[in-house]
Design a protein around this motif. Structure first.
Motif, PDB file in Angstrom:
ATOM      1  N   ILE A   1       5.794  13.841 -11.546  1.00  0.00           N
ATOM      2  CA  ILE A   1       6.304  13.837 -12.922  1.00  0.00           C
ATOM      3  C   ILE A   1       5.293  14.512 -13.847  1.00  0.00           C
ATOM      4  CG2 ILE A   1       6.942  12.369 -14.877  1.00  0.00           C
ATOM      5  CD1 ILE A   1       7.949  10.318 -12.798  1.00  0.00           C
ATOM      6  N   ALA A   2       4.008  14.159 -13.673  1.00  0.00           N
ATOM      7  CA  ALA A   2       2.969  14.710 -14.561  1.00  0.00           C
ATOM      8  C   ALA A   2       2.933  16.232 -14.460  1.00  0.00           C
ATOM      9  CB  ALA A   2       1.619  14.114 -14.199  1.00  0.00           C
ATOM     10  N   ILE A   3       2.932  16.729 -13.216  1.00  0.00           N
ATOM     11  CA  ILE A   3       2.827  18.176 -13.022  1.00  0.00           C
ATOM     12  C   ILE A   3       4.071  18.883 -13.547  1.00  0.00           C
ATOM     13  CG2 ILE A   3       2.689  20.001 -11.270  1.00  0.00           C
ATOM     14  CD1 ILE A   3       0.793  18.234  -9.703  1.00  0.00           C
TER      15      ILE A   3
ATOM     16  N   ASP B   1       0.825  -1.192   0.000  1.00  0.00           N
ATOM     17  CA  ASP B   1       0.000   0.000   0.000  1.00  0.00           C
ATOM     18  C   ASP B   1       0.866   1.252   0.000  1.00  0.00           C
ATOM     19  OD1 ASP B   1      -2.848   0.865   0.382  1.00  0.00           O
ATOM     20  OD2 ASP B   1      -1.851   1.980   1.990  1.00  0.00           O
TER      21      ASP B   1
ATOM     22  N   THR C   1       4.238   9.595  -9.771  1.00  0.00           N
ATOM     23  CA  THR C   1       3.567   9.810 -11.063  1.00  0.00           C
ATOM     24  C   THR C   1       3.015  11.226 -11.124  1.00  0.00           C
ATOM     25  OG1 THR C   1       2.850   7.543 -10.778  1.00  0.00           O
ATOM     26  CG2 THR C   1       1.923   8.733 -12.626  1.00  0.00           C
ATOM     27  N   ARG C   2       2.443  11.658 -10.004  1.00  0.00           N
ATOM     28  CA  ARG C   2       1.838  12.993  -9.914  1.00  0.00           C
ATOM     29  C   ARG C   2       2.899  14.071 -10.128  1.00  0.00           C
ATOM     30  NH1 ARG C   2      -1.748  12.864  -5.049  1.00  0.00           N
ATOM     31  NH2 ARG C   2      -3.004  11.791  -6.604  1.00  0.00           N
TER      32      ARG C   2
ATOM     33  N   ASN D   1       6.487  21.996 -20.164  1.00  0.00           N
ATOM     34  CA  ASN D   1       5.795  22.228 -21.432  1.00  0.00           C
ATOM     35  C   ASN D   1       5.334  23.665 -21.575  1.00  0.00           C
ATOM     36  OD1 ASN D   1       5.179  20.739 -23.674  1.00  0.00           O
ATOM     37  ND2 ASN D   1       4.038  19.234 -22.481  1.00  0.00           N
ATOM     38  N   GLU D   2       4.719  24.168 -20.478  1.00  0.00           N
ATOM     39  CA  GLU D   2       4.224  25.553 -20.505  1.00  0.00           C
ATOM     40  C   GLU D   2       5.367  26.520 -20.754  1.00  0.00           C
ATOM     41  OE1 GLU D   2       2.183  26.116 -16.748  1.00  0.00           O
ATOM     42  OE2 GLU D   2       0.960  24.359 -17.207  1.00  0.00           O
TER      43      GLU D   2
ATOM     44  N   GLU E   1       2.425   1.702  -3.316  1.00  0.00           N
ATOM     45  CA  GLU E   1       1.443   2.197  -4.298  1.00  0.00           C
ATOM     46  C   GLU E   1       1.286   3.714  -4.165  1.00  0.00           C
ATOM     47  OE1 GLU E   1      -1.381   0.890  -6.180  1.00  0.00           O
ATOM     48  OE2 GLU E   1      -1.069  -1.279  -6.027  1.00  0.00           O
ATOM     49  N   ARG E   2       1.187   4.153  -2.914  1.00  0.00           N
ATOM     50  CA  ARG E   2       1.033   5.597  -2.708  1.00  0.00           C
ATOM     51  C   ARG E   2       2.247   6.367  -3.187  1.00  0.00           C
ATOM     52  NH1 ARG E   2      -2.401   6.699   2.434  1.00  0.00           N
ATOM     53  NH2 ARG E   2      -3.680   4.843   2.326  1.00  0.00           N
TER      54      ARG E   2
ATOM     55  N   GLU F   1       4.246  19.026 -17.328  1.00  0.00           N
ATOM     56  CA  GLU F   1       3.326  20.017 -17.891  1.00  0.00           C
ATOM     57  C   GLU F   1       3.885  21.421 -17.690  1.00  0.00           C
ATOM     58  OE1 GLU F   1       1.026  19.910 -19.888  1.00  0.00           O
ATOM     59  OE2 GLU F   1       0.027  21.840 -19.722  1.00  0.00           O
ATOM     60  N   GLU F   2       4.521  21.635 -16.530  1.00  0.00           N
ATOM     61  CA  GLU F   2       5.085  22.965 -16.280  1.00  0.00           C
ATOM     62  C   GLU F   2       6.249  23.269 -17.233  1.00  0.00           C
ATOM     63  OE1 GLU F   2       3.768  23.796 -11.684  1.00  0.00           O
ATOM     64  OE2 GLU F   2       5.697  22.839 -12.087  1.00  0.00           O
TER      65      GLU F   2
ATOM     66  N   ILE G   1       4.199   5.441  -5.531  1.00  0.00           N
ATOM     67  CA  ILE G   1       4.180   5.449  -7.000  1.00  0.00           C
ATOM     68  C   ILE G   1       3.238   6.552  -7.484  1.00  0.00           C
ATOM     69  CG2 ILE G   1       3.492   4.159  -9.060  1.00  0.00           C
ATOM     70  CD1 ILE G   1       4.325   1.601  -7.527  1.00  0.00           C
ATOM     71  N   THR G   2       2.063   6.660  -6.841  1.00  0.00           N
ATOM     72  CA  THR G   2       1.106   7.700  -7.233  1.00  0.00           C
ATOM     73  C   THR G   2       1.730   9.082  -7.065  1.00  0.00           C
ATOM     74  OG1 THR G   2      -0.727   6.314  -6.558  1.00  0.00           O
ATOM     75  CG2 THR G   2      -1.180   8.654  -6.775  1.00  0.00           C
TER      76      THR G   2
ATOM     77  N   LYS H   1       6.696  31.018 -28.182  1.00  0.00           N
ATOM     78  CA  LYS H   1       5.881  32.162 -28.576  1.00  0.00           C
ATOM     79  C   LYS H   1       6.728  33.430 -28.684  1.00  0.00           C
ATOM     80  CE  LYS H   1       1.318  30.998 -27.431  1.00  0.00           C
ATOM     81  NZ  LYS H   1       0.475  30.723 -26.306  1.00  0.00           N
TER      82      LYS H   1
END
Lengths: 451, 121
Positions: free
Chosen positions: B103-105, B90, B100-101, B111-112, B93-94, B108-109, B96-97, B119
């Motif tokens: 890395i995702a954030i 457990d 993952t979170r 990327n921005e 798993e947390r 995206e940052e 890993i979450t 631009k």
């Protein structure tokens, strides 16, 4: 980046605010009832019979009728009303917060228009007198539109929209009366009702529900501050079939910059579709489940300074109109958390097994939350910033829906349930929680207590 | 001594060596090393004197036969271990979450920022 050229971004995509004047921005000691009596007296003095005059509601339209019946020029009678209106303006005052609100909208780059049933003369006089004329990009009084296009006819709103070439969903009508809300609804714009400005109101009877309502202009300002920082979180796992449509419907009301799709390790085209729509895409490298995705979306929105966070399913079972309704109590500051309840709304389309499963899960949730919420498994929710920062999401999978309710209840957030309609396409019916998921959710909640 | 005792002892010694090896290679920290070695030591004692021990446990718990008592205790112990494993999974798993979170954030940052630079350029 948008044609407005404003540097600030707002999330509810509001580009135009259409104001009513009397009872919204300004008030006056003399109410319209007194004006009506004065008008009646003057008409009687002119020798017009009492029966022809009638009850004079509404005044403007009735004058045309009276002119026709008595073979007089309408302008002659209109002039009496215009004089009375102009006299009334002398005693008028600006409501607290009106100027600040207009100032705020200007700073945010939102266009401002005036739409009033007053005549041009009286309206211009009032705006000049209170020094607020400079804020308005466009003024459309009853003198500027055809007789049958004056609000509550929706053409009054549509003419304003035409002037700016702005789609209706990007505009909001702000008024104190059904005469503002009715045309707004018909024209398809958002609406904001100011409920406790007593002076200046004609008669208070509203059957149409506005999108938002607040007591005064001061509260309207704080409502707008929140609205303009609203984020929508859309968790998506292999939703290529529905995601595009869901995002287009959200974009009617929300800025793409403030829509956050959490692509939860999808193996289909979910990511590409979301990227193409111009929204933010957060990609989980591996699938973490609904809870994991919601947690990511909420964390990101908070980081970006969100004041309101809406969660919206990507499978097409929610309507964007319902999102606005769920958002209403939170935006107005009446609740910290709102959840769309499919069971309080129309459930005809909900399959029986889902209804049963939901009931069991609601019971389990109620046990842990010590509070009953009629649809604990709903994916349409809305948090304010404070509530969203307080809760702790630990369940990665579907148990998160119950966990959110339990967390919100135990942190003392004010909860409100809003009836919504669930659209069950065959596709959506196959997804989401089923009986087996239900058992897992129950187990997960039990274990959660032991952690 | 019974044949099963010899087999068990050999397996336990092998396991003990394996754990020591892991500790030496720094794959285990001292806490893990100690807990595993203690566990193996207890099992070693049981393997050496199974009958005497089972009689003692039987007398302590008041169960029917000596060997039954040993089974009951070991099943209970196995459940404890299972729970510990559940908790560890457990936690993993947390984590890993969480990972993952992050890395995702962050992606995206990044990327921005890239989009902004594009631009400007």
């Amino acid at each position: 980046m948008k044609s407005r050229g404003a540097t600030k971004v707002e999330s509810m995509d509001i580009r135009l605010a259409i104001f009513d004047l009397d009872g919204t921005l300004i008030g006056a000691p003399k109410d319209f009832h007194q004006i009506k009596e004065e008008l009646r007296k003057r008409l009687l003095d002119m020798g017009i019979p009492k029966e022809t005059i009638g009850d004079l509601t509404p005044m403007y339209e009735n004058l045309f009728r009276i002119a026709e019946e008595t073979n007089r020029k309408p302008e002659e009678l209109q002039k009496i009303l215009e004089d009375l209106e102009e006299e009334r303006v002398d005693e008028s005052f600006l409501f607290d917060g009106s100027r600040e609100f207009l100032e705020f909208l200007k700073e945010e780059g939102i266009k401002i228009a005036l739409m009033t049933r007053s005549c041009r003369r009286a309206a211009t006089k009032a705006l000049n007198m209170h020094g607020i004329k400079k804020y308005f990009d466009f003024i459309l009084t009853r003198s500027d539109v055809a007789k049958d296009e004056v609000k509550p006819n929706e053409m009054h709103v549509k003419r304003v929209l035409e002037h700016f070439k702005i789609p209706p969903t990007k505009a909001i009508v702000i008024g104190d009366h059904g005469y503002d809300i009715v045309p707004a609804k018909r024209a398809g714009t958002l609406s904001l009702l100011i409920t406790s400005h007593e002076s200046g109101r004609m008669s208070f009877k509203i059957e149409e529900k506005p999108t938002f309502e607040v007591p005064t202009m001061k509260e309207a300002l704080s409502l707008f501050r929140r609205l303009l920082k609203t984020y929508v979180v859309v968790p998506a796992y292999n939703e290529e079939r529905t995601l595009g449509e869901v995002l287009s419907s959200l974009k009617l009301y929300f800025k793409p910059e403030h829509i956050v799709v959490v692509n939860d390790g999808s193996v289909d085209r979910t990511r590409e579709i979301a990227r193409k729509s111009g929204v933010h895409v957060l990609t989980h490298i591996v699938n973490r489940g609904l809870g994991g995705a919601l947690g990511t979306g909420i964390a990101y929105a908070l980081k970006k300074g969100a004041e309101i966070i809406i969660t919206f399913d990507a499978d097409g079972q929610h309507l964007v109109g319902d999102a606005l309704r769920v958002m209403k109590p939170v935006a107005e500051g009446k609740a910290d958390f709102a959840v769309g309840s499919r069971l309080k709304g129309d459930i005809k389309e909900m399959p029986f097994i889902k209804r049963f499963g939901n009931l069991v899960l609601d019971g389990i949730t109620a046990f842990f939350a010590r509070m009953y919420v009629s649809d604990s498994q709903s994916g349409l929710r809305c948090f304010n910033r404070e509530c969203a920062s307080k809760i702790r999401i630990t369940c990665d999978r579907y148990a998160v829906s119950s966990e959110i309710i339990i967390e919100v209840a135990s942190r003392g957030c004010r909860i409100e349930e809003v009836p919504i309609k669930a659209v069950y396409t065959d596709y959506a019916a196959k997804k989401g929680t089923n009986v087996l998921e239900g058992v897992k959710i129950a187990l997960n909640l039990l274990f959660d207590k032991m952690r | 001594m019974l044949a099963i005792q010899y087999v068990t002892i050999i397996v336990l010694v092998a396991l003990a060596l394996y754990v020591i090896g892991k500790y030496v290679r720094k794959e285990f920290d001292w806490r893990e090393f100690l807990s595993w070695e203690t566990l193996l030591l207890i099992m070693f004692v049981i393997a050496l004197k199974p009958l005497e021990l089972s009689v003692t446990i039987k007398n302590l718990l008041g169960l029917g036969r000596g060997l039954d008592a040993l089974f009951v205790v070991s099943i209970g112990f196995a459940y404890l271990l299972l729970f510990r494993i559940y908790m560890n999974v457990d936690r993993a798993e947390r984590e890993i979450t969480e990972l993952t979170r992050k890395i995702a954030i962050e992606l995206e940052e990044i990327n921005e920022k890239l989009e902004k630079i594009e631009k400007k350029g």
